[in-house]
Design a protein around this motif. Structure first.
Motif, short mmCIF file in Angstrom:
data_model
loop_
_atom_site.label_atom_id
_atom_site.label_comp_id
_atom_site.label_asym_id
_atom_site.label_seq_id
_atom_site.Cartn_x
_atom_site.Cartn_y
_atom_site.Cartn_z
N ASP A 10 3.33 12.57 7.45
CA ASP A 10 3.27 11.94 6.07
C ASP A 10 4.23 10.70 7.17
OD1 ASP A 10 2.20 12.53 4.92
OD2 ASP A 10 3.51 13.32 3.39
N ASP A 11 4.86 10.67 8.13
CA ASP A 11 6.09 9.81 8.71
C ASP A 11 4.69 8.79 9.74
OD1 ASP A 11 7.67 10.88 7.48
OD2 ASP A 11 9.00 12.30 8.95
N ARG A 12 3.97 9.78 10.19
CA ARG A 12 3.35 8.70 11.28
C ARG A 12 2.28 7.80 10.66
NH1 ARG A 12 -1.43 11.32 14.60
NH2 ARG A 12 -2.80 10.09 15.17
N ILE A 13 2.06 7.89 9.08
CA ILE A 13 1.22 6.85 8.67
C ILE A 13 2.02 5.72 7.38
CG2 ILE A 13 -0.26 7.66 6.37
CD1 ILE A 13 -1.14 10.12 7.23
N THR A 14 3.34 7.20 7.31
CA THR A 14 4.51 5.39 6.88
C THR A 14 4.58 4.34 8.08
OG1 THR A 14 5.20 7.14 5.05
CG2 THR A 14 6.24 5.48 5.93
N LEU A 15 4.62 4.31 9.23
CA LEU A 15 4.85 3.78 9.85
C LEU A 15 4.16 3.17 10.46
CD1 LEU A 15 6.90 3.25 11.97
CD2 LEU A 15 6.08 4.83 13.86
N ALA A 16 3.01 3.37 9.93
CA ALA A 16 1.36 2.60 10.31
C ALA A 16 1.40 1.53 9.23
CB ALA A 16 0.64 3.29 10.03
N VAL A 46 0.98 -0.80 -0.28
CA VAL A 46 -0.31 0.43 0.00
C VAL A 46 0.94 0.87 -0.31
CG1 VAL A 46 -1.58 1.10 1.40
CG2 VAL A 46 -1.88 -1.42 1.37
N THR A 47 1.01 2.48 -0.64
CA THR A 47 1.69 3.41 -0.67
C THR A 47 1.49 4.31 -0.42
OG1 THR A 47 0.31 4.01 -2.65
CG2 THR A 47 1.79 2.95 -3.36
N LEU A 48 1.65 5.38 0.22
CA LEU A 48 0.91 6.36 1.36
C LEU A 48 0.36 7.31 0.85
CD1 LEU A 48 1.92 8.29 3.60
CD2 LEU A 48 3.70 9.32 2.19
N ALA A 49 0.54 7.37 -0.77
CA ALA A 49 -0.55 7.85 -1.45
C ALA A 49 -2.43 7.42 -1.07
CB ALA A 49 -0.70 8.48 -2.88
N ALA A 50 -2.25 6.66 -0.93
CA ALA A 50 -3.30 5.56 -0.93
C ALA A 50 -3.67 5.28 -0.01
CB ALA A 50 -3.27 3.96 -1.38
N ALA A 51 -2.61 5.08 1.14
CA ALA A 51 -2.83 5.49 3.11
C ALA A 51 -4.17 6.64 3.19
CB ALA A 51 -2.16 4.83 3.31
N LYS A 52 -2.96 7.66 2.29
CA LYS A 52 -3.92 8.90 3.18
C LYS A 52 -5.43 9.57 2.41
CE LYS A 52 -1.18 12.34 2.63
NZ LYS A 52 0.67 13.96 2.54
N GLN A 53 -5.00 8.08 0.91
CA GLN A 53 -6.92 8.73 0.48
C GLN A 53 -7.72 7.83 0.99
OE1 GLN A 53 -7.25 7.12 -3.17
NE2 GLN A 53 -8.88 7.91 -3.81
N HIS A 54 -6.88 6.15 1.71
CA HIS A 54 -8.09 5.96 2.47
C HIS A 54 -8.45 7.03 4.02
CE1 HIS A 54 -10.26 2.35 4.72
NE2 HIS A 54 -8.71 2.94 5.58
N LEU A 55 -7.55 7.50 4.46
CA LEU A 55 -8.22 8.17 5.44
C LEU A 55 -8.88 9.86 6.04
CD1 LEU A 55 -4.11 7.00 7.09
CD2 LEU A 55 -6.56 6.72 8.31
N ALA A 56 -8.91 10.42 4.44
CA ALA A 56 -8.92 11.53 4.45
C ALA A 56 -8.14 12.20 4.69
CB ALA A 56 -10.81 12.18 4.52
N VAL A 57 -6.84 12.37 4.60
CA VAL A 57 -5.95 13.05 4.52
C VAL A 57 -5.58 14.20 3.57
CG1 VAL A 57 -3.68 13.48 5.91
CG2 VAL A 57 -5.25 11.84 7.46
#
Length: 199
Positions: free
Chosen positions: A34-40, A17-28
């Motif tokens: 970004d660092d926190r999401i990447t760690l997750a 899963v890419t950072l961009a896909a995760a941010k889209q999922h989180l509506a961020v």
């Protein structure tokens, strides 16, 4: 068959899963977390992926190495990680101290049932092995391939775990006696992909 645990030679170059896909999922829509999401993403992926993961599977393409101490009587060696993309080499140390590489024609991978097995040809001339737990070394590429090849339920499960980690920063909420609940949907998504550990 008593075996040494496999070890990863080459880690995946990317996560499923890419950072961009995760941010889209989180509506961020900002970069502050970004660092926190990447760690997750890394933590969620590690929970599922590789020998230490709960699935017994490799997700994105990666290289693993396993050892066996002797040639099995049936010439069938179960492999710890699935799915197997290709076998790079099968080498062994002989009782005489020589290093021998088996020709590619001497083996193949049977993976139709979902649990890959290295099948060594019954006609292959196998040398007498050195008495050691790592007498035979099998190096292979495992995983579904690229991130887009990872099954959608597993990518969705990673996104949901990222969401849980992003929403709950601690394992318990203030003023709540019970632990922070994680999504039961994750277990349902990954359940069909779980394998029993090869020992």
């Amino acid at each position: 068959m008593l075996r040494l645990p496999p070890w990863r030679v080459t880690a995946p170059a990317v996560t499923p899963v890419t950072l961009a896909a995760a941010k889209q999922h989180l509506a961020v829509d900002h970069d502050e977390h970004d660092d926190r999401i990447t760690l997750a993403i890394d933590a969620a992926t590690a929970h599922l992926d590789g020998y230490a993961g709960i699935l017994g599977r490799a997700l994105v393409r990666q290289t693993w190495r396993e050892h066996v101490a002797f040639w099995p009587a049936g010439r069938c060696v179960p492999l710890a990680l699935a799915p197997v993309l290709s076998v790079a080499s099968v080498t062994c140390r002989t009782a005489a101290g020589d290093q021998v590489t088996l020709p590619e024609t001497a083996y193949r991978v049977l993976a139709e049932a979902g649990d890959p097995v290295l099948l060594i040809s019954m006609t292959a001339d196998l040398p007498t092995l050195e008495r050691a737990p790592d007498a035979v070394t099998i190096t292979y590429e495992a995983g579904y391939g690229d991130p887009a090849d990872v099954p959608a339920p597993l990518r969705a499960a990673i996104l949901m775990m990222v969401g849980d980690q992003y929403r709950f920063t601690e394992t318990a909420a203030l003023g709540v006696a019970s632990a922070v609940p994680m999504s039961v949907t994750v277990d349902r998504l990954v359940a069909p992909f779980r394998r029993f550990r090869v020992s």
